[in-house]
Design a protein around this motif. Structure first.
Motif, mmCIF file in Angstrom:
data_model
loop_
_atom_site.group_PDB
_atom_site.id
_atom_site.type_symbol
_atom_site.label_atom_id
_atom_site.label_comp_id
_atom_site.label_asym_id
_atom_site.label_seq_id
_atom_site.Cartn_x
_atom_site.Cartn_y
_atom_site.Cartn_z
ATOM 1 N N GLY A 1 -20.108 -2.669 59.988
ATOM 2 C CA GLY A 1 -20.863 -2.335 58.787
ATOM 3 C C GLY A 1 -22.118 -1.616 59.193
ATOM 4 O O GLY A 1 -22.928 -2.140 59.951
ATOM 5 N N ALA A 2 -22.235 -0.400 58.749
ATOM 6 C CA ALA A 2 -23.404 0.396 59.121
ATOM 7 C C ALA A 2 -24.656 -0.200 58.499
ATOM 8 O O ALA A 2 -24.659 -0.601 57.345
ATOM 9 N N VAL A 3 -25.687 -0.262 59.289
ATOM 10 C CA VAL A 3 -26.986 -0.756 58.830
ATOM 11 C C VAL A 3 -27.938 0.428 58.805
ATOM 12 O O VAL A 3 -27.989 1.204 59.755
ATOM 13 N N THR A 4 -28.654 0.579 57.713
ATOM 14 C CA THR A 4 -29.702 1.593 57.658
ATOM 15 C C THR A 4 -31.031 0.867 57.768
ATOM 16 O O THR A 4 -31.438 0.148 56.858
ATOM 17 N N ASP A 5 -31.674 1.024 58.913
ATOM 18 C CA ASP A 5 -32.946 0.363 59.196
ATOM 19 C C ASP A 5 -34.064 1.081 58.434
ATOM 20 O O ASP A 5 -34.102 2.304 58.401
ATOM 21 N N SER A 6 -34.973 0.357 57.845
ATOM 22 C CA SER A 6 -36.024 0.979 57.027
ATOM 23 C C SER A 6 -37.003 1.812 57.844
ATOM 24 O O SER A 6 -37.552 2.788 57.350
ATOM 25 N N THR A 7 -37.221 1.456 59.107
ATOM 26 C CA THR A 7 -38.201 2.191 59.912
ATOM 27 C C THR A 7 -37.570 3.101 60.951
ATOM 28 O O THR A 7 -38.261 3.877 61.577
ATOM 29 N N GLY A 8 -36.282 2.996 61.160
ATOM 30 C CA GLY A 8 -35.618 3.810 62.168
ATOM 31 C C GLY A 8 -35.522 3.071 63.492
ATOM 32 O O GLY A 8 -36.276 2.140 63.765
ATOM 33 N N ILE A 9 -34.576 3.512 64.307
ATOM 34 C CA ILE A 9 -34.345 2.853 65.598
ATOM 35 C C ILE A 9 -34.638 3.778 66.766
ATOM 36 O O ILE A 9 -34.408 3.416 67.905
ATOM 37 N N THR A 10 -35.134 4.969 66.487
ATOM 38 C CA THR A 10 -35.473 5.890 67.570
ATOM 39 C C THR A 10 -36.918 5.687 67.992
ATOM 40 O O THR A 10 -37.735 5.179 67.241
ATOM 41 N N GLY A 11 -37.220 6.079 69.204
ATOM 42 C CA GLY A 11 -38.596 6.055 69.677
ATOM 43 C C GLY A 11 -39.091 4.726 70.192
ATOM 44 O O GLY A 11 -40.235 4.608 70.604
ATOM 45 N N ASP A 12 -38.258 3.691 70.146
ATOM 46 C CA ASP A 12 -38.671 2.386 70.646
ATOM 47 C C ASP A 12 -37.476 1.745 71.339
ATOM 48 O O ASP A 12 -36.339 2.166 71.159
ATOM 49 N N TYR A 13 -37.722 0.709 72.119
ATOM 50 C CA TYR A 13 -36.667 0.029 72.840
ATOM 51 C C TYR A 13 -36.075 -1.090 72.001
ATOM 52 O O TYR A 13 -36.798 -1.782 71.277
ATOM 53 N N HIS A 14 -34.755 -1.260 72.082
ATOM 54 C CA HIS A 14 -34.039 -2.306 71.365
ATOM 55 C C HIS A 14 -32.960 -2.870 72.272
ATOM 56 O O HIS A 14 -32.489 -2.197 73.182
ATOM 57 N N ILE A 15 -32.531 -4.077 71.982
ATOM 58 C CA ILE A 15 -31.424 -4.681 72.705
ATOM 59 C C ILE A 15 -30.253 -4.799 71.734
ATOM 60 O O ILE A 15 -30.349 -5.480 70.714
ATOM 61 N N PHE A 16 -29.174 -4.113 72.059
ATOM 62 C CA PHE A 16 -27.936 -4.196 71.293
ATOM 63 C C PHE A 16 -26.976 -5.077 72.086
ATOM 64 O O PHE A 16 -26.857 -4.942 73.297
ATOM 65 N N THR A 17 -26.287 -5.961 71.395
ATOM 66 C CA THR A 17 -25.427 -6.931 72.058
ATOM 67 C C THR A 17 -24.117 -7.071 71.296
ATOM 68 O O THR A 17 -24.110 -7.022 70.066
ATOM 69 N N VAL A 18 -23.042 -7.257 72.030
ATOM 70 C CA VAL A 18 -21.785 -7.694 71.425
ATOM 71 C C VAL A 18 -21.362 -8.962 72.154
ATOM 72 O O VAL A 18 -21.397 -9.026 73.378
ATOM 73 N N VAL A 19 -21.055 -9.991 71.388
ATOM 74 C CA VAL A 19 -20.575 -11.253 71.938
ATOM 75 C C VAL A 19 -19.086 -11.318 71.619
ATOM 76 O O VAL A 19 -18.683 -11.267 70.460
ATOM 77 N N TRP A 20 -18.290 -11.419 72.673
ATOM 78 C CA TRP A 20 -16.839 -11.360 72.563
ATOM 79 C C TRP A 20 -16.268 -12.679 73.041
ATOM 80 O O TRP A 20 -16.446 -13.065 74.190
ATOM 81 N N ASP A 21 -15.589 -13.392 72.138
ATOM 82 C CA ASP A 21 -14.886 -14.606 72.545
ATOM 83 C C ASP A 21 -13.436 -14.495 72.071
ATOM 84 O O ASP A 21 -13.030 -13.457 71.552
ATOM 85 N N GLU A 22 -12.657 -15.535 72.226
ATOM 86 C CA GLU A 22 -11.231 -15.439 71.905
ATOM 87 C C GLU A 22 -10.961 -15.273 70.421
ATOM 88 O O GLU A 22 -9.855 -14.861 70.030
ATOM 89 N N ASP A 23 -11.955 -15.547 69.553
ATOM 90 C CA ASP A 23 -11.751 -15.471 68.103
ATOM 91 C C ASP A 23 -12.446 -14.312 67.414
ATOM 92 O O ASP A 23 -12.103 -13.978 66.293
ATOM 93 N N SER A 24 -13.456 -13.710 68.062
ATOM 94 C CA SER A 24 -14.229 -12.723 67.319
ATOM 95 C C SER A 24 -15.066 -11.829 68.237
ATOM 96 O O SER A 24 -15.257 -12.130 69.418
ATOM 97 N N LEU A 25 -15.541 -10.760 67.642
ATOM 98 C CA LEU A 25 -16.590 -9.916 68.224
ATOM 99 C C LEU A 25 -17.764 -9.982 67.264
ATOM 100 O O LEU A 25 -17.586 -9.801 66.056
ATOM 101 N N LYS A 26 -18.944 -10.227 67.778
ATOM 102 C CA LYS A 26 -20.157 -10.295 66.943
ATOM 103 C C LYS A 26 -21.154 -9.305 67.500
ATOM 104 O O LYS A 26 -21.447 -9.309 68.701
ATOM 105 N N PHE A 27 -21.672 -8.438 66.636
ATOM 106 C CA PHE A 27 -22.588 -7.378 67.025
ATOM 107 C C PHE A 27 -23.991 -7.723 66.572
ATOM 108 O O PHE A 27 -24.195 -8.168 65.437
ATOM 109 N N TYR A 28 -24.972 -7.494 67.461
ATOM 110 C CA TYR A 28 -26.359 -7.850 67.163
ATOM 111 C C TYR A 28 -27.304 -6.745 67.608
ATOM 112 O O TYR A 28 -27.058 -6.042 68.584
ATOM 113 N N LEU A 29 -28.410 -6.635 66.895
ATOM 114 C CA LEU A 29 -29.582 -5.858 67.338
ATOM 115 C C LEU A 29 -30.705 -6.854 67.438
ATOM 116 O O LEU A 29 -31.014 -7.563 66.518
#
Length: 95
Positions: free
Chosen positions: A67-95
């Motif tokens: 699901g695309a997220v539109t961030d109100s301030t933008g995600i460029t110009g600063d550092y972020h940590i993007f993560t995917v957690v993968w287990d036997e039942d699911s993939l979960k995406f995080y910022l």
């Protein structure tokens, strides 16, 4: 740190890509930003998602996006940590 105006992404491909090709090898986009929806709406610096791709061939290509997220301030110009957690039942995406 993302650059303004590009279509940046980072992803993982199946280790059998040399044998079966894409999309049969599978692909997990941990982060993809500024894709076509963002370009159409002029929000490419604020739009991001995670996605998976699979299928036996390009005509049979299937995908699911977190699901695309539109961030109100933008995600460029600063550092972020993007993560995917993968287990036997699911993939979960995080910022």
């Amino acid at each position: 740190k993302l650059t303004n105006g590009l279509w940046p992404a980072f992803w993982m491909m199946g280790e059998d890509i040399g044998k079966v090709g894409w999309p049969a090898c599978g692909e997990i986009d941990i982060m993809e930003a500024g894709f076509s929806d963002g370009i159409k709406k002029g929000t490419q610096e604020k739009l991001y998602s995670g996605c998976i791709h699979w299928g036996s061939s390009i005509p049979e290509h299937k995908m699911w996006t977190s699901g695309a997220v539109t961030d109100s301030t933008g995600i460029t110009g600063d550092y972020h940590i993007f993560t995917v957690v993968w287990d036997e039942d699911s993939l979960k995406f995080y910022l």
